[in-house]
Scaffold this motif. Structure first.
Motif, PDB file in Angstrom:
ATOM      1  N   TYR B 118       0.840  -1.209   0.000  1.00 37.89           N
ATOM      2  CA  TYR B 118       0.000   0.000   0.000  1.00 37.89           C
ATOM      3  C   TYR B 118       0.861   1.238   0.000  1.00 37.89           C
ATOM      4  CZ  TYR B 118      -4.010  -2.940   0.865  1.00 37.89           C
ATOM      5  OH  TYR B 118      -5.001  -3.883   0.745  1.00 37.89           O
ATOM      6  N   PRO B 119       0.449   2.256  -0.770  1.00 42.38           N
ATOM      7  CA  PRO B 119      -0.746   2.348  -1.608  1.00 42.38           C
ATOM      8  C   PRO B 119      -0.579   1.592  -2.939  1.00 42.38           C
ATOM      9  CG  PRO B 119       0.469   4.410  -1.700  1.00 42.38           C
ATOM     10  CD  PRO B 119       1.198   3.518  -0.740  1.00 42.38           C
ATOM     11  N   TYR B 120      -1.715   1.253  -3.521  1.00 44.47           N
ATOM     12  CA  TYR B 120      -1.683   0.626  -4.833  1.00 44.47           C
ATOM     13  C   TYR B 120      -2.572   1.425  -5.783  1.00 44.47           C
ATOM     14  CZ  TYR B 120      -6.312  -1.388  -3.851  1.00 44.47           C
ATOM     15  OH  TYR B 120      -7.646  -1.544  -3.560  1.00 44.47           O
ATOM     16  N   PHE B 121      -2.378   1.194  -7.076  1.00 46.43           N
ATOM     17  CA  PHE B 121      -3.199   1.900  -8.049  1.00 46.43           C
ATOM     18  C   PHE B 121      -4.350   0.999  -8.462  1.00 46.43           C
ATOM     19  CE2 PHE B 121      -4.581   3.496 -12.132  1.00 46.43           C
ATOM     20  CZ  PHE B 121      -4.670   4.854 -11.864  1.00 46.43           C
ATOM     21  N   GLU B 123      -6.972   0.051 -10.911  1.00 48.02           N
ATOM     22  CA  GLU B 123      -7.238   0.325 -12.334  1.00 48.02           C
ATOM     23  C   GLU B 123      -8.725   0.487 -12.637  1.00 48.02           C
ATOM     24  OE1 GLU B 123      -4.292  -1.284 -15.315  1.00 48.02           O
ATOM     25  OE2 GLU B 123      -3.988  -2.690 -13.661  1.00 48.02           O
ATOM     26  N   LYS B 124      -9.569  -0.119 -11.808  1.00 46.86           N
ATOM     27  CA  LYS B 124     -11.013   0.040 -12.028  1.00 46.86           C
ATOM     28  C   LYS B 124     -11.419   1.484 -11.748  1.00 46.86           C
ATOM     29  CE  LYS B 124     -12.670  -4.338 -10.619  1.00 46.86           C
ATOM     30  NZ  LYS B 124     -13.090  -4.939  -9.370  1.00 46.86           N
ATOM     31  N   GLU B 125     -10.913   1.994 -10.626  1.00 43.25           N
ATOM     32  CA  GLU B 125     -11.286   3.342 -10.195  1.00 43.25           C
ATOM     33  C   GLU B 125     -10.420   4.413 -10.855  1.00 43.25           C
ATOM     34  OE1 GLU B 125     -11.510   5.464  -5.905  1.00 43.25           O
ATOM     35  OE2 GLU B 125     -11.809   3.297  -5.926  1.00 43.25           O
ATOM     36  N   GLY B 126      -9.234   3.996 -11.273  1.00 35.58           N
ATOM     37  CA  GLY B 126      -8.300   4.943 -11.892  1.00 35.58           C
ATOM     38  C   GLY B 126      -7.624   5.844 -10.881  1.00 35.58           C
ATOM     39  N   LYS B 127      -7.544   5.367  -9.616  1.00 35.14           N
ATOM     40  CA  LYS B 127      -6.958   6.209  -8.570  1.00 35.14           C
ATOM     41  C   LYS B 127      -6.089   5.397  -7.615  1.00 35.14           C
ATOM     42  CE  LYS B 127     -10.016  10.125  -8.372  1.00 35.14           C
ATOM     43  NZ  LYS B 127     -10.498  11.161  -7.505  1.00 35.14           N
ATOM     44  N   VAL B 128      -5.318   6.131  -6.825  1.00 37.77           N
ATOM     45  CA  VAL B 128      -4.455   5.512  -5.821  1.00 37.77           C
ATOM     46  C   VAL B 128      -5.277   5.181  -4.568  1.00 37.77           C
ATOM     47  CG1 VAL B 128      -2.509   5.966  -4.265  1.00 37.77           C
ATOM     48  CG2 VAL B 128      -2.393   6.708  -6.654  1.00 37.77           C
ATOM     49  N   ILE B 129      -5.103   3.976  -4.048  1.00 39.44           N
ATOM     50  CA  ILE B 129      -5.795   3.575  -2.816  1.00 39.44           C
ATOM     51  C   ILE B 129      -4.743   3.362  -1.727  1.00 39.44           C
ATOM     52  CG2 ILE B 129      -7.399   1.937  -1.735  1.00 39.44           C
ATOM     53  CD1 ILE B 129      -8.615   3.329  -4.192  1.00 39.44           C
ATOM     54  N   THR B 130      -4.847   4.164  -0.685  1.00 37.45           N
ATOM     55  CA  THR B 130      -3.904   4.030   0.430  1.00 37.45           C
ATOM     56  C   THR B 130      -4.480   3.044   1.451  1.00 37.45           C
ATOM     57  OG1 THR B 130      -4.948   5.776   1.716  1.00 37.45           O
ATOM     58  CG2 THR B 130      -3.244   6.468   0.154  1.00 37.45           C
ATOM     59  N   LEU B 131      -3.646   2.645   2.389  1.00 36.50           N
ATOM     60  CA  LEU B 131      -4.116   1.718   3.428  1.00 36.50           C
ATOM     61  C   LEU B 131      -5.207   2.375   4.287  1.00 36.50           C
ATOM     62  CD1 LEU B 131      -3.708  -1.073   4.702  1.00 36.50           C
ATOM     63  CD2 LEU B 131      -2.004  -0.063   6.222  1.00 36.50           C
ATOM     64  N   GLU B 132      -5.005   3.641   4.615  1.00 40.23           N
ATOM     65  CA  GLU B 132      -5.995   4.344   5.444  1.00 40.23           C
ATOM     66  C   GLU B 132      -7.346   4.415   4.729  1.00 40.23           C
ATOM     67  OE1 GLU B 132      -4.254   8.174   6.451  1.00 40.23           O
ATOM     68  OE2 GLU B 132      -2.405   7.205   7.068  1.00 40.23           O
ATOM     69  N   LEU B 133      -7.295   4.706   3.450  1.00 41.97           N
ATOM     70  CA  LEU B 133      -8.523   4.796   2.659  1.00 41.97           C
ATOM     71  C   LEU B 133      -9.201   3.420   2.588  1.00 41.97           C
ATOM     72  CD1 LEU B 133     -10.095   6.868   0.881  1.00 41.97           C
ATOM     73  CD2 LEU B 133      -8.865   5.956  -1.070  1.00 41.97           C
ATOM     74  N   ALA B 134      -8.394   2.384   2.361  1.00 38.59           N
ATOM     75  CA  ALA B 134      -8.940   1.029   2.254  1.00 38.59           C
ATOM     76  C   ALA B 134      -9.590   0.605   3.571  1.00 38.59           C
ATOM     77  CB  ALA B 134      -7.832   0.054   1.878  1.00 38.59           C
ATOM     78  N   LEU B 135      -9.010   1.027   4.695  1.00 36.91           N
ATOM     79  CA  LEU B 135      -9.584   0.681   5.998  1.00 36.91           C
ATOM     80  C   LEU B 135     -10.947   1.352   6.189  1.00 36.91           C
ATOM     81  CD1 LEU B 135      -6.376   0.736   8.198  1.00 36.91           C
ATOM     82  CD2 LEU B 135      -8.046  -1.125   8.177  1.00 36.91           C
ATOM     83  N   ASN B 136     -11.031   2.625   5.855  1.00 38.00           N
ATOM     84  CA  ASN B 136     -12.325   3.306   6.010  1.00 38.00           C
ATOM     85  C   ASN B 136     -13.364   2.780   5.029  1.00 38.00           C
ATOM     86  OD1 ASN B 136     -12.361   4.871   8.265  1.00 38.00           O
ATOM     87  ND2 ASN B 136     -11.770   6.782   7.240  1.00 38.00           N
ATOM     88  N   ARG B 137     -12.919   2.422   3.827  1.00 39.72           N
ATOM     89  CA  ARG B 137     -13.866   1.853   2.865  1.00 39.72           C
ATOM     90  C   ARG B 137     -14.363   0.507   3.363  1.00 39.72           C
ATOM     91  NH1 ARG B 137     -11.782   3.288  -3.208  1.00 39.72           N
ATOM     92  NH2 ARG B 137     -12.276   5.504  -3.083  1.00 39.72           N
ATOM     93  N   CYS B 138     -13.501  -0.227   4.006  1.00 37.02           N
ATOM     94  CA  CYS B 138     -13.879  -1.517   4.578  1.00 37.02           C
ATOM     95  C   CYS B 138     -14.961  -1.304   5.639  1.00 37.02           C
ATOM     96  CB  CYS B 138     -12.645  -2.183   5.186  1.00 37.02           C
ATOM     97  SG  CYS B 138     -12.996  -3.735   6.035  1.00 37.02           S
TER      98      CYS B 138
END
Lengths: 105, 288
Positions: B118-121, B123-138
């Motif tokens: 993390y972070p990774y790109f 490709e579906k969303e076309g954006k960078v996903i950070t660990l913090e963002l992934a945690l809140n999305r979870c």
């Protein structure tokens, strides 16, 4: 003597002009105009994602002085805020290309 | 004769015009984005500047720059100040949401030992996903309210996830997608762009002046700086996430911070993590 009278008339005129502009600077309308210009410049800096905290603080100080009825101080602060906002716009614009100078290559 | 002269003059003017045009083309047009070369040059810059510091030690920030501080840090690590947060994160991580699922259901390998990816790109969303963002999305995907990005719960969760990944080399990928390359390049631009009334860029402190003092602090090198996140900072009297680091850096230079996890911050984290590829995850860290 005549020349001296001319001079003193000129001095008086200048003083009067100064007094008028000083009075004008102290008016609520002038504060409103200066504040609107500062806010517009800061909004522009916001579009460039580069607002400065000092601009916001100076705008707040201008508002506070205006609320207290001190329009001299309020107008001066609003003008300072506008200058800060314009400097942040200049920074954001020039950095569009200048950032590369600092890059590790 | 006059006609020939006019032709000479016109050709000269045309040639001059072409030259002027070439010199005013944006410099970016000529520069190809080359993350591999960037990462190589980035590491070389720091290892040349600090020949005594081992590559893997850069992740220890200011502690790698100064012997006295290094000793203090070793002592601190006996009873690390981030321990409470780490324990809290471990507990939170295993506690099911109201729907019975856990964080483990949202992450590859159950979220254990994955921090280095993390972070990774996306490709579906076309954006960078950070660990913090992934945690809140979870959390949101499981009907829970998102946490503040800057401290407390978010710091605890990322501390635990970093801890389970300690020693693993940072492994950020840039997929063959022009949007990923653009995100990387935008992150780089953000890193080197001067901002705030003090006219500092991230690089002004963490490239030009690591090891130097800024008031009472010793500045950390940019290389490996994200590998130690989240951190306990004595100055904060508490834990802080990557989001907290970015936003407070901005306000310290008198710039109005953006919102945590705005594109700029996600991109700069992507860039900084990529150029630190190969250096071990050391988080959670402790800093003065």
């Amino acid at each position: 003597m005549r020349n001296g009278m001319h001079k003193s008339a000129l001095v008086l005129a200048l003083l009067a002009a100064g007094a008028v502009s000083a009075l004008a600077a102290g008016s609520e309308d002038d504060f409103k105009a200066a504040y609107a210009a500062a806010e517009a410049a800061n909004k522009e800096a916001g579009k460039l994602r580069n607002q400065w905290t000092t601009t916001a603080n100076t705008l707040a100080a201008a508002k506070k002085a205006a609320d207290a009825g001190d329009f001299d101080k309020a107008t001066a602060a609003a003008k300072e805020a506008e200058a800060l906002a314009k400097a942040s716009i200049f920074q954001a614009t020039s950095e569009k290309t200048r950032w590369k100078d600092m890059e590790i290559r | 004769m006059k006609l020939r002269y006019a032709i000479y003059l016109a050709s000269a003017a045309l040639a001059f015009g072409m030259l002027t045009l070439a010199s005013t083309l944006p410099s970016g047009a000529a520069d190809k984005v080359d993350p591999v070369a960037d990462a190589k040059a980035f590491k070389k810059f720091f290892t040349d500047k600090f020949p005594k510091v081992k590559l893997e030690d850069f992740v220890n920030g200011p502690y790698s720059m100064n012997e006295d501080l290094h000793r203090q840090w070793q002592e601190k690590e006996q009873f690390p100040p981030y321990e409470f947060s780490l324990e809290m994160g471990k507990e939170m991580f295993s506690k099911p949401f109201k729907n019975g699922k856990t964080y483990a259901d949202c992450f590859p390998n159950g979220g254990i030992g994955v921090r280095q990816n993390y972070p990774y790109f996306d490709e579906k969303e076309g954006k960078v996903i950070t660990l913090e963002l992934a945690l809140n999305r979870c959390r949101e995907a499981n009907g829970e309210a998102p946490y503040s990005y800057v401290k407390d719960e978010m710091a605890a969760l990322t501390a635990y996830m970093a801890f389970t990944s300690r020693g693993k080399p940072m492994d950020i990928k840039i997929p063959d997608d022009p949007r990923a390359l653009a995100a990387y390049e935008n992150g780089k631009e953000y890193f080197y762009t001067r901002r705030g009334q003090l006219n500092f860029s991230c690089a002004a402190c963490h490239v030009q002046s690591p090891g130097e003092r800024i008031r009472a602090e010793i500045l950390a090198p940019a290389l490996g700086i994200v590998n130690a996140m989240p951190i306990y900072r004595s100055e904060w009297s508490g834990m802080g996430t990557t989001s907290r680091r970015f936003t407070t850096c901005n306000s310290q230079i008198r710039g109005v911070p953006l919102n945590p996890q705005d594109d700029e911050y996600r991109n700069v984290e992507y860039y900084l993590s990529y150029v630190s590829n190969g250096l071990p995850i050391s988080g959670p860290g402790a800093r003065p």
